[in-house]
Enzyme design. Structure first.
Site, PDB file in Angstrom:
ATOM      1  N   THR A 152       0.837  -8.102  -0.617  1.00 50.04           N
ATOM      2  CA  THR A 152      -0.119  -7.636  -1.626  1.00 50.04           C
ATOM      3  C   THR A 152       0.624  -6.845  -2.699  1.00 50.04           C
ATOM      4  O   THR A 152       1.736  -6.370  -2.482  1.00 50.04           O
ATOM      5  CB  THR A 152      -1.148  -6.669  -1.003  1.00 50.04           C
ATOM      6  OG1 THR A 152      -0.444  -5.548  -0.432  1.00 50.04           O
ATOM      7  CG2 THR A 152      -1.981  -7.346   0.060  1.00 50.04           C
TER       8      THR A 152
ATOM      9  N   ASP B  38      -1.411   3.983 -20.650  1.00 53.79           N
ATOM     10  CA  ASP B  38      -0.627   4.129 -19.431  1.00 53.79           C
ATOM     11  C   ASP B  38       0.381   5.248 -19.655  1.00 53.79           C
ATOM     12  O   ASP B  38       1.401   5.061 -20.308  1.00 53.79           O
ATOM     13  CB  ASP B  38       0.095   2.809 -19.091  1.00 53.79           C
ATOM     14  CG  ASP B  38       0.745   2.847 -17.713  1.00 53.79           C
ATOM     15  OD1 ASP B  38       1.171   3.944 -17.276  1.00 53.79           O
ATOM     16  OD2 ASP B  38       0.827   1.789 -17.068  1.00 53.79           O
TER      17      ASP B  38
ATOM     18  N   ARG C 213      -8.934  -0.802  -7.485  1.00 51.27           N
ATOM     19  CA  ARG C 213      -9.410  -0.405  -6.161  1.00 51.27           C
ATOM     20  C   ARG C 213     -10.744   0.298  -6.375  1.00 51.27           C
ATOM     21  O   ARG C 213     -10.940   1.002  -7.375  1.00 51.27           O
ATOM     22  CB  ARG C 213      -8.424   0.538  -5.462  1.00 51.27           C
ATOM     23  CG  ARG C 213      -7.180  -0.141  -4.909  1.00 51.27           C
ATOM     24  CD  ARG C 213      -7.488  -1.067  -3.715  1.00 51.27           C
ATOM     25  NE  ARG C 213      -6.301  -1.719  -3.166  1.00 51.27           N
ATOM     26  CZ  ARG C 213      -5.876  -2.946  -3.474  1.00 51.27           C
ATOM     27  NH1 ARG C 213      -6.538  -3.684  -4.347  1.00 51.27           N
ATOM     28  NH2 ARG C 213      -4.801  -3.457  -2.886  1.00 51.27           N
TER      29      ARG C 213
ATOM     30  N   ASP D   2     -14.966  -6.213  -8.658  1.00 53.01           N
ATOM     31  CA  ASP D   2     -14.394  -7.058  -7.605  1.00 53.01           C
ATOM     32  C   ASP D   2     -14.019  -6.194  -6.402  1.00 53.01           C
ATOM     33  O   ASP D   2     -13.735  -6.715  -5.329  1.00 53.01           O
ATOM     34  CB  ASP D   2     -13.141  -7.763  -8.157  1.00 53.01           C
ATOM     35  CG  ASP D   2     -12.474  -8.672  -7.144  1.00 53.01           C
ATOM     36  OD1 ASP D   2     -13.180  -9.541  -6.585  1.00 53.01           O
ATOM     37  OD2 ASP D   2     -11.258  -8.522  -6.893  1.00 53.01           O
TER      38      ASP D   2
ATOM     39  N   GLU E 181     -15.793  -0.456   0.447  1.00 63.82           N
ATOM     40  CA  GLU E 181     -15.378  -1.762   0.930  1.00 63.82           C
ATOM     41  C   GLU E 181     -14.891  -1.675   2.372  1.00 63.82           C
ATOM     42  O   GLU E 181     -14.171  -0.716   2.689  1.00 63.82           O
ATOM     43  CB  GLU E 181     -14.224  -2.211   0.017  1.00 63.82           C
ATOM     44  CG  GLU E 181     -14.026  -3.680  -0.077  1.00 63.82           C
ATOM     45  CD  GLU E 181     -12.963  -4.016  -1.122  1.00 63.82           C
ATOM     46  OE1 GLU E 181     -13.109  -3.598  -2.290  1.00 63.82           O
ATOM     47  OE2 GLU E 181     -12.002  -4.675  -0.752  1.00 63.82           O
TER      48      GLU E 181
ATOM     49  N   HIS F 117     -13.673  -8.958  -3.737  1.00 63.78           N
ATOM     50  CA  HIS F 117     -12.234  -8.642  -3.764  1.00 63.78           C
ATOM     51  C   HIS F 117     -11.397  -9.925  -3.701  1.00 63.78           C
ATOM     52  O   HIS F 117     -10.538 -10.091  -2.829  1.00 63.78           O
ATOM     53  CB  HIS F 117     -11.867  -7.687  -2.613  1.00 63.78           C
ATOM     54  CG  HIS F 117     -10.539  -7.023  -2.777  1.00 63.78           C
ATOM     55  ND1 HIS F 117     -10.228  -5.803  -2.206  1.00 63.78           N
ATOM     56  CD2 HIS F 117      -9.409  -7.392  -3.435  1.00 63.78           C
ATOM     57  CE1 HIS F 117      -8.982  -5.469  -2.504  1.00 63.78           C
ATOM     58  NE2 HIS F 117      -8.460  -6.435  -3.262  1.00 63.78           N
TER      59      HIS F 117
ATOM     60  N   GLY G  17      -7.486 -11.763  -7.037  1.00 67.44           N
ATOM     61  CA  GLY G  17      -6.115 -12.282  -6.892  1.00 67.44           C
ATOM     62  C   GLY G  17      -6.032 -13.517  -6.008  1.00 67.44           C
ATOM     63  O   GLY G  17      -4.938 -13.988  -5.697  1.00 67.44           O
ATOM     64  N   TYR G  18      -7.179 -14.028  -5.573  1.00 69.46           N
ATOM     65  CA  TYR G  18      -7.181 -15.107  -4.577  1.00 69.46           C
ATOM     66  C   TYR G  18      -7.036 -16.499  -5.190  1.00 69.46           C
ATOM     67  O   TYR G  18      -7.963 -17.304  -5.177  1.00 69.46           O
ATOM     68  CB  TYR G  18      -8.458 -15.037  -3.741  1.00 69.46           C
ATOM     69  CG  TYR G  18      -8.330 -14.160  -2.501  1.00 69.46           C
ATOM     70  CD1 TYR G  18      -7.392 -13.142  -2.436  1.00 69.46           C
ATOM     71  CD2 TYR G  18      -9.161 -14.360  -1.407  1.00 69.46           C
ATOM     72  CE1 TYR G  18      -7.285 -12.338  -1.315  1.00 69.46           C
ATOM     73  CE2 TYR G  18      -9.063 -13.563  -0.275  1.00 69.46           C
ATOM     74  CZ  TYR G  18      -8.118 -12.557  -0.227  1.00 69.46           C
ATOM     75  OH  TYR G  18      -8.018 -11.772   0.889  1.00 69.46           O
TER      76      TYR G  18
END
Ligand code: NAI
Ligand SMILES: O=C(O)C(=O)[C@H](O)COP(=O)(O)O
Length: 374
Positions: free
Chosen positions: A75, A160, A222, A246, A251, A268, A271-272
């Site tokens: 991950t 950032d 997250r 997502d 969770e 979630h 990224g799948y």
């Protein structure tokens, strides 16, 4: 004999970790990530743990164990791993930085363009008011997302504080919150005491109050980066706000009350994609090979291998084609289908999607393809 305990959701686990690729006797025990517990470690005495995001790596899991030498998480996120503890125990750790950066960026673009198709044409050359995409966190995913946005001629407002100023790292957090049409979050989950600027609940009542109610909020980072209680209060006041989640604070449980107020909600899976997951496996395999290689042939003699190219079928999905034919978006990725599946999983009695159902949606997810960005 090398013993590996692995999360059964690791894509192509056995294609990578087998006696031929490793040129060494091994046993691979695969199980649900949540079942990788201290008891399982006690039973199997593994040398290696291969995990994904649902296995907590901490003293509770490892204090009584002396066998684990390497931990690989397929991950990007590492908030489930207490890296300080792992290093103190002399274990080696690797994650799969950036493995699904295009997949997540494509998820975000799909959500925005599904909800606001007029944005396909809203660019700096055709409009004096191009879309302003706010991006918080400009690492692998945030900066990749910026490339898609700039490619469509949108304006990027990025924040950032840990990266140098740049064409995309160009705004204060308040400017991003106040001036963006859409805000997408791409920060790691960090807690007080672990970062100068922790991201836990960085989107709280104060931050939401700075966002016009027309601003769409997307969270694929997250769940706990957004305070769900504050978000719920905001949505009660501003029911017109479009929110795409997502990831969820509690969770794998998702409150039906919140779900009802979200414009798009998925389990979630940003990224799948086949590529995103496979790259994650390849990256921890490479890290494992490097790690054992450094220890010398007394532990293992390993053949380097790059299986990803062999395992991937031909890819018909090109971003350049989608840009020509935006109506094909649902064929590239039907985000609404994922949203429907999550909503269909609500347990009315519990007033929530139960953790077991959320996990099942993820386990049985048909991996998408990652579009070629060319
Ligand atoms: N929903 C999903 O399926 C997936 C979610 N993720 C999540 O996305 C997160 C981001 O991924 P990457 O971009 O690859 O990570 P990355 O580590 O490449 O980038 C994260 C960026 O956030 C910045 N950052 C840290 N604290 C910040 C703060 N307080 N304010 C603004 N920026 C801050 C860092 O400087 C860094 O540049 C991961 O940590 C993971 O939790 C990752 C993959 C898939
Ligand atoms: O890479 C990350 O970080 C993620 O959030 C993963 O895509 C989550 O997938 P699982 O590890 O929970 O399968």
């Amino acid at each position: 004999m090398l013993t590996i305990i692995a999360d059964s959701n690791i894509a192509h686990l056995h294609d990578y970790f087998n006696e031929q690729t490793l040129n060494h006797p091994i046993q691979v025990i695969s199980m649900a990530g949540r079942d990788i517990t201290a008891d399982a470690l006690q039973q199997y005495q593994p040398d290696v743990l291969l995990i994904r995001s649902v296995t907590q790596i901490d003293a509770k899991l490892l204090d009584t164990n002396q066998s684990v030498k390497f931990i690989g998480s397929a991950t990007i996120g590492t908030d489930h791993v207490n890296e300080g503890y792992v290093s103190l125990r002399g274990m080696r750790f690797a994650n799969a930085a950036g493995c699904s950066k295009h997949s997540v960026a494509q998820y975000v673009m799909s959500a925005i363009l599904q909800l606001r198709p007029e944005y396909w044409a809203s660019n700096t050359s055709q409009s004096d008011k191009p879309v302003k995409l706010g991006i918080i966190g400009l690492g692998n995913i945030g900066s990749t997302l910026a490339r898609y946005a700039l490619d469509l001629g949108w304006e990027v407002l990025g924040y950032d504080p840990f990266q140098s100023a740049s064409v995309i790292n160009n705004a204060s957090v308040d400017k991003v919150l106040a001036q963006s049409d859409v805000i997408s979050l791409h920060v790691p989950l960090t807690l007080t005491g672990h970062s100068e600027l922790p991201t836990y609940h960085m989107i709280d009542a104060d931050a939401l109050a700075k966002m016009p109610s027309t601003t769409m909020l997307i969270n694929t980072s997250r769940g706990a980066v957004v305070s769900e209680a504050d978000l719920l209060a905001d949505l009660n006041q501003n029911p017109e706000r479009q929110v795409v989640l997502d990831v969820f604070e509690n969770e794998p449980t998702v409150s039906a009350e919140l779900l009802d107020k979200l414009t798009i909600a998925t389990p979630h899976i940003a990224g799948y994609t086949l590529e995103g997951k496979l790259r994650g496996t390849q990256m921890i395999f490479d890290a494992f090979v490097r790690s054992y290689g450094e220890k010398g042939a007394d532990i293992l003699s390993i053949k380097q291998t790059d299986l990803m190219a062999d395992l991937l079928p031909a890819n018909p999905y090109h971003w350049s084609q989608l840009k020509q034919l935006p109506e094909k978006l649902p064929q590239f990725y039907d985000i609404k289908a994922d949203d429907r599946q999550l909503r269909d999983s609500v347990n009315e009695q519990a007033g929530a999607v139960l953790g077991t159902d959320f996990d099942a949606l993820r386990k049985n997810y048909t991996l998408r393809r990652e579009w070629l960005f060319d």
